[in-house]
Design a protein around this motif. Structure first.
Motif, PDB file in Angstrom:
ATOM      1  N   ASN A  39       3.674   0.523  -7.389  1.00 48.72           N
ATOM      2  CA  ASN A  39       2.370   0.254  -8.008  1.00 48.72           C
ATOM      3  C   ASN A  39       1.277   0.292  -6.938  1.00 48.72           C
ATOM      4  N   PHE A  40       0.059   0.469  -7.415  1.00 49.76           N
ATOM      5  CA  PHE A  40      -1.070   0.662  -6.502  1.00 49.76           C
ATOM      6  C   PHE A  40      -1.390  -0.571  -5.662  1.00 49.76           C
ATOM      7  N   PRO A  41      -1.441  -1.789  -6.198  1.00 50.90           N
ATOM      8  CA  PRO A  41      -1.741  -2.958  -5.359  1.00 50.90           C
ATOM      9  C   PRO A  41      -0.751  -3.122  -4.209  1.00 50.90           C
ATOM     10  N   ALA A  42       0.541  -2.906  -4.474  1.00 50.61           N
ATOM     11  CA  ALA A  42       1.537  -3.020  -3.409  1.00 50.61           C
ATOM     12  C   ALA A  42       1.325  -1.937  -2.360  1.00 50.61           C
ATOM     13  N   PHE A  43       0.923  -0.759  -2.807  1.00 52.46           N
ATOM     14  CA  PHE A  43       0.642   0.353  -1.898  1.00 52.46           C
ATOM     15  C   PHE A  43      -0.506  -0.011  -0.945  1.00 52.46           C
ATOM     16  N   VAL A  44      -1.582  -0.543  -1.498  1.00 52.64           N
ATOM     17  CA  VAL A  44      -2.735  -0.935  -0.689  1.00 52.64           C
ATOM     18  C   VAL A  44      -2.348  -2.030   0.302  1.00 52.64           C
ATOM     19  N   GLU A  45      -1.561  -2.979  -0.132  1.00 53.26           N
ATOM     20  CA  GLU A  45      -1.128  -4.069   0.745  1.00 53.26           C
ATOM     21  C   GLU A  45      -0.328  -3.535   1.935  1.00 53.26           C
ATOM     22  N   GLU A  46       0.533  -2.567   1.672  1.00 53.24           N
ATOM     23  CA  GLU A  46       1.325  -1.978   2.754  1.00 53.24           C
ATOM     24  C   GLU A  46       0.423  -1.257   3.764  1.00 53.24           C
ATOM     25  N   LEU A  47      -0.553  -0.550   3.276  1.00 51.96           N
ATOM     26  CA  LEU A  47      -1.482   0.156   4.177  1.00 51.96           C
ATOM     27  C   LEU A  47      -2.262  -0.820   5.051  1.00 51.96           C
ATOM     28  N   GLU A  48      -2.553  -1.986   4.500  1.00 54.23           N
ATOM     29  CA  GLU A  48      -3.350  -2.969   5.234  1.00 54.23           C
ATOM     30  C   GLU A  48      -2.530  -3.750   6.256  1.00 54.23           C
TER      31      GLU A  48
END
Length: 265
Positions: A39-48
């Protein structure tokens, strides 16, 4: 050159497709550690919170599409290569994706292409980084040179083609000639006219070490006039104190003439 083990972030809502991608890479001899998110929120968290060597992304997901994932990657990890791993994709969409910044795309029906697409994406990212680094180093070098020249009080001039009248003068050259910046065209005639006759003669000898006329000097090593022009003197009194030399082309003819009259305040 691929790192010993790639750290890959993969966003894919199908656990079966994610496992197929993992299997294909491992079977293709590409050692990697894959962090899979769906999912997108988990993706963003990983990038951060983590750094990755490569991003793999499905184009169509329940809460985002390829453009949305690419946008957040460009914001949070702009140097990381981005490869779409997706189902059927039309030619127009494929072209638009590449234009938007996608490094490459691989169809799920042809996952074997990951074995070549992934190393190429990593290599392209490395080459791009080296190019940016070289440009940054060049800019830094130019800035340091500019500071050194300004600190020395020297003026610079360059004569890119000695067969032409046109020259280039730095702003400091105009100051030393007691002129406003750009007040006169930076030409050979103006340059020699503003110098003491002896200085002009020495400069001609430095640029054209052979006995040939301007625009036709042949052979020989370029000469150089060393020395300093005292800032208390007028340019018309710079006799033999304007360093400069001719730069020969491959045939031995003088093609350009850079110079730097050093000034001691």
């Amino acid at each position: 050159m691929i790192p010993p083990e790639l750290h890959i972030l993969h966003i894919e809502d199908s656990d079966l497709d994610a496992e197929l991608v993992r299997f294909t890479l491992e079977n293709g001899g590409i050692p990697c550690e894959i962090r899979w998110v769906d999912n997108f929120p988990a993706f963003v968290e990983e990038l951060e919170t983590n750094r990755y060597d490569l991003i793999l992304a499905d184009f169509s997901l329940p809460d985002c599409d390829g453009y949305k994932t690419l946008a957040v990657v460009r914001e949070k990890a702009p140097q990381t290569p981005f490869v779409l791993v997706t189902g059927a994709i039309g030619e127009e969409l494929a072209i638009d994706s590449i234009k938007a910044g996608v490094t490459d795309y691989v169809l799920k029906s042809n996952l074997v292409r990951l074995k070549t697409a992934v190393p190429r994406a990593i290599e392209e990212a490395r080459a791009s980084w080296e190019k940016r680094q070289a440009l940054a180093d060049l800019q830094l070098s130019e800035e340091r040179f500019d500071l050194a020249v300004k600190g020395s009080g020297a003026g610079l001039w360059d004569w890119a083609d000695v067969n032409e009248e046109q020259m280039w003068w730095s702003p400091r050259i105009y100051e030393l000639f007691c002129l406003d910046d750009g007040e006169l065209p930076p030409t050979r005639s103006q340059f020699y006219a503003l110098l003491h006759p002896d200085a002009a003669g020495c400069q001609r000898a430095a640029v054209f070490p052979a006995s040939g006329p301007v625009g036709g000097a042949q052979g020989g090593r370029p000469g150089q006039i060393a020395g300093a022009a005292d800032s208390d003197l007028q340019p018309s009194e710079w006799a033999g104190k304007v360093p400069g030399s001719g730069r020969p082309d491959r045939q031995g003819s003088v093609e350009a003439a850079p110079g730097l009259p050093a000034v001691h305040d």
